[in-house]
Design an enzyme around this catalytic site. Structure first.
Site, PDB file in Angstrom:
ATOM      1  N   GLY A 115     -13.386 -14.011  -0.302  1.00  0.00           N
ATOM      2  CA  GLY A 115     -13.869 -12.845   0.442  1.00  0.00           C
ATOM      3  C   GLY A 115     -13.350 -12.786   1.866  1.00  0.00           C
ATOM      4  O   GLY A 115     -13.931 -12.117   2.729  1.00  0.00           O
ATOM      5  N   VAL A 158     -12.312  -8.770  19.856  1.00  0.00           N
ATOM      6  CA  VAL A 158     -11.194  -9.696  20.019  1.00  0.00           C
ATOM      7  C   VAL A 158     -11.682 -11.145  19.918  1.00  0.00           C
ATOM      8  O   VAL A 158     -12.505 -11.586  20.719  1.00  0.00           O
ATOM      9  CB  VAL A 158     -10.484  -9.485  21.379  1.00  0.00           C
ATOM     10  CG1 VAL A 158      -9.307 -10.434  21.525  1.00  0.00           C
ATOM     11  CG2 VAL A 158     -10.021  -8.040  21.527  1.00  0.00           C
ATOM     12  N   LYS A 189      -5.831  -6.559  18.331  1.00  0.00           N
ATOM     13  CA  LYS A 189      -6.472  -7.414  19.338  1.00  0.00           C
ATOM     14  C   LYS A 189      -5.510  -7.719  20.479  1.00  0.00           C
ATOM     15  O   LYS A 189      -5.887  -7.693  21.664  1.00  0.00           O
ATOM     16  CB  LYS A 189      -6.967  -8.707  18.679  1.00  0.00           C
ATOM     17  CG  LYS A 189      -8.036  -8.458  17.616  1.00  0.00           C
ATOM     18  CD  LYS A 189      -8.315  -9.703  16.772  1.00  0.00           C
ATOM     19  CE  LYS A 189      -9.327  -9.377  15.672  1.00  0.00           C
ATOM     20  NZ  LYS A 189      -9.478 -10.483  14.697  1.00  0.00           N
ATOM     21  N   GLY A 216     -13.640 -12.804  17.984  1.00  0.00           N
ATOM     22  CA  GLY A 216     -15.021 -13.114  17.586  1.00  0.00           C
ATOM     23  C   GLY A 216     -15.892 -13.594  18.724  1.00  0.00           C
ATOM     24  O   GLY A 216     -16.111 -12.877  19.697  1.00  0.00           O
ATOM     25  N   GLU A 268      -9.615  -8.313   4.183  1.00  0.00           N
ATOM     26  CA  GLU A 268     -10.078  -6.948   4.374  1.00  0.00           C
ATOM     27  C   GLU A 268      -9.824  -6.152   3.087  1.00  0.00           C
ATOM     28  O   GLU A 268      -8.996  -6.541   2.254  1.00  0.00           O
ATOM     29  CB  GLU A 268      -9.292  -6.283   5.521  1.00  0.00           C
ATOM     30  CG  GLU A 268      -9.406  -6.979   6.866  1.00  0.00           C
ATOM     31  CD  GLU A 268     -10.529  -6.416   7.714  1.00  0.00           C
ATOM     32  OE1 GLU A 268     -11.196  -5.457   7.282  1.00  0.00           O
ATOM     33  OE2 GLU A 268     -10.741  -6.956   8.817  1.00  0.00           O
ATOM     34  N   GLY A 284     -23.937   0.779  11.555  1.00  0.00           N
ATOM     35  CA  GLY A 284     -23.202  -0.239  10.820  1.00  0.00           C
ATOM     36  C   GLY A 284     -24.081  -1.461  10.697  1.00  0.00           C
ATOM     37  O   GLY A 284     -24.327  -2.149  11.685  1.00  0.00           O
ATOM     38  N   GLY A 337     -23.728  -4.176   8.466  1.00  0.00           N
ATOM     39  CA  GLY A 337     -23.180  -5.300   7.714  1.00  0.00           C
ATOM     40  C   GLY A 337     -23.731  -6.585   8.312  1.00  0.00           C
ATOM     41  O   GLY A 337     -24.770  -6.587   8.979  1.00  0.00           O
TER      42      GLY A 337
END
Lengths: 428, 428
Positions: free
Chosen positions: A189, A134, A207, A136, A192, A11, A13
């Protein structure tokens, strides 16, 4: 010198790219702090050719994350693809079965399969950590699992979806309605691919389920989280709440009651002058209450490349330092199955409804509340708008069950013009 | 089953008694979480007969903490006596030399001898942890050392002396002066035996020195902390600050600058609507800023039996779980000696002084500032009181060195009736 600690990242991103950057740019500092060199050896993503702002040519490329997760030269498998099943689940399972440590930011995966994965990790002598899943960048999993380990936790609360908090605070600031701010968040943006994950409270509910497992020593039980999104919160609700000294937040609350574990993620009224009430925009907050420590409040960025990568690296650094924790703060086999108790603790509620223009309408609503054993703290009726008169009620403390009883009674009176909005007033 | 983890506790004030209670009352929970039974085996205090609200008869008693610290049946020596030298230092050294792990709440000991003790711990394969020494129940040492280990820390700030924050917030709330609130705090038992530890900023300065060592990978250097107490903060300062949208806090700030490590613990103006500005009474707050995570804010009780015992138990639980961290986040030998840079970063300053009643007095003050290269943002002069006219000045950003130059120039003008108060305005 110890062997280097070798990372495989699936991943790529913004968070994955952020982790690569930290590992590369801070190599010396990370080695000084942990005593081990940390390096990326292999990566995987859907699109090999995308520009990610960081060169990946020096790392092995795997198209299949399961292959990446089980490479001989990978010590920690870092799963940043997301999704509760599919490649994320398959690769994490493969990594754990191969005895690899796993670090993930995937709240959906752990909310749905946390217990099985924790058991799998322990059975294979591997660790599975998820600080980034959870809130960030806030090191709240560590605080709860380790720092506050000497406490019986009495309540955990959190505002943990930045998009919802953005929409709610912007509604108040601009006076615009939910739909307009939803569109604004979409254009920025912030949403989700499936917006219901955000505005329906699902992401934040994932979370909360993770936090409550650690807090109360119970198996993750996302299905028992009472979920309510912010879609029905109107600008009127926000204004009325403000008039009474409250703000509306999508608030997660978990507490162990005499009747079982209560987990709710729903719009709530909190005092405007509280730390939760003052939280603006995309920032997250986790509030942990313990019988010894009292209330600890943690605030920070809930998303974004740097904050999330910071949390991933916190877990990586723990492993590099040899700090090997259980997934949910105690051996998976000792986590108990919880009994779900929905809103067992009494609280005051805020109610908003529209009344049809008939004599005695208000009396029927008041009677329904009284028959359900609920007493009224304040009530206001406003002028009719389109043949419906807005009515606001703040109740004294009552249970959710009594409130549902009252709402059922009201629905049969024939004087309610739409389904009432009912929001808990959480004492913080 | 692992062997039990055996604690020896020296110092049985409220915190020590609190730790005994937790170990006894939460035995099953602690064992479930850590996988080890935790038990107290021996204790030590000055007065054996004092009633501490918890029975100690089942534990061995040692009059001498050094003897306690080195008992064969003690695995962790918990030092809760306090004091930078004397029995605290002797017993911690003895424990570490005997290879015992040490948990302490003693900020003075670590602020003065942290580097040597960390080296001693590592040389003997022991760990030395001190979560309870900084900001009470807030797990800030753990957050900084572990959770945020992937960050270059850019600034650490803290309000870490509850007594000072109590006095300052009560001054604002009651309109009473410093002396009256000092007396109130004294009557409430909030002051240390030597009150200068509190109001002189020394206690909070100790804590800041520990945080900045971890944050910047430098050897603890308490002597380099620029210390200023709250004794000269007047009710006028608090009112003027409030008028401008600020509140005055005893604020610790540490940051690495191009010229070295800046550490200051001094009354500062912070925005009234910031998290620091809104902190009331005895509550503590630690703000950590990292290049990846941005700003993380941690708030909680800074003192008291439960919160401090919670922090002690966090360290004990780490050791019980086999989570063995270095004292300051990296091997002691890799901690660098820092170069002290006093207030190298430019900031606006708040100045208050009294002017004698002479023509041209204000001009002389303004000239002194101009000659030092400092420009004025706002200036107010008030009516004379007792032949002295209060003058308030807010400068544009300037260095402390330039400000000291200006203050020196002012002192030679003959128009200043007392030493000016100069408080930094910290951007948070």
């Amino acid at each position: 010198m110890s062997d280097p600690l070798r990372l495989g990242i699936a991943g790529l991103g913004t968070v994955g790219a952020g982790v690569v950057k930290i590992v590369r740019q801070k190599a010396a500092m990370l080695e000084t702090r942990s005593g081990r060199r940390i390096e990326v050896v292999a990566v995987s993503a859907r699109n090999r050719d995308k520009d990610r702002g960081v060169s990946l040519t020096q790392y092995a490329w795997e198209d299949d994350p399961v292959t990446l997760a089980t490479r001989d030269d990978v010590d920690i498998y870092i799963e940043l693809m997301g999704g509760s099943d599919g490649p994320a689940k398959a690769s994490v399972e493969a990594a754990l079965k191969a005895g690899k440590d796993v670090v993930t930011a995937n709240k959906a995966l752990l909310a749905h399969h946390g217990q099985a994965l924790a058991e799998l990790a322990e059975a294979n002598g591997a660790v599975l950590r998820f600080e980034a899943a959870v809130a960030g960048g806030i090191p709240c999993i560590k605080a709860l699992t380790e720092g506050l380990a000497g406490n019986d936790i009495t309540r955990v609360m959190g505002v943990m979806n930045g998009t919802c908090n953005y929409i709610l605070t912007r509604m108040e600031a601009t006076g615009q309605g939910y739909n307009a701010l939803f569109d604004e968040a979409d254009k920025l943006g912030f949403l989700e691919a499936d917006p219901n994950l955000d505005v329906g409270g699902i992401d934040a509910g994932h979370k909360l389920a993770l936090l409550s497992s650690i807090a109360f020593g119970t198996q993750v039980d996302f299905d028992a989280v009472e979920l309510e999104g912010i879609q029905r919160v109107s600008i009127d609700d926000i204004r009325q709440a403000a008039d009474m000294g409250y703000r509306i937040k999508l608030l997660g609350v978990a507490r162990m009651t005499g009747r079982g574990l209560e987990q709710s993620m729903a719009p709530c009224l909190v005092p405007a002058n509280s730390a939760l009430g003052q939280l603006e925009g995309g920032t997250n907050m986790v509030v942990i209450e313990g019988d010894q420590v009292g209330q600890v409040v943690l605030r920070g960025a809930g998303a974004g490349e740097g904050p999330t990568a910071s949390a991933v690296m916190g877990d990586v650094m723990d492993i590099a330092r040899g700090l090997r924790m259980t997934t949910f703060g105690q051996p998976a086999a000792t986590l108990e199955k919880s009994v779900a108790a929905q809103a067992a603790v009494a609280a005051p509620y805020y109610l908003r409804m529209g009344l049809v223009d008939k004599p005695g309408a208000l009396a029927k609503v008041a009677t329904a509340l009284g028959e359900a054993g609920i007493s009224i703290n304040r009530m206001r009726q406003y002028d009719h708008v389109n043949e419906s008169a807005p009515v606001l009620i703040v109740t004294h403390k009552t249970t959710r069950a009594a409130l549902d009883d009252a709402l059922a009674r009201m629905s049969t009176t024939g004087v309610i013009s739409d389904t009432p909005v009912a929001l808990r007033i959480e004492q913080v």
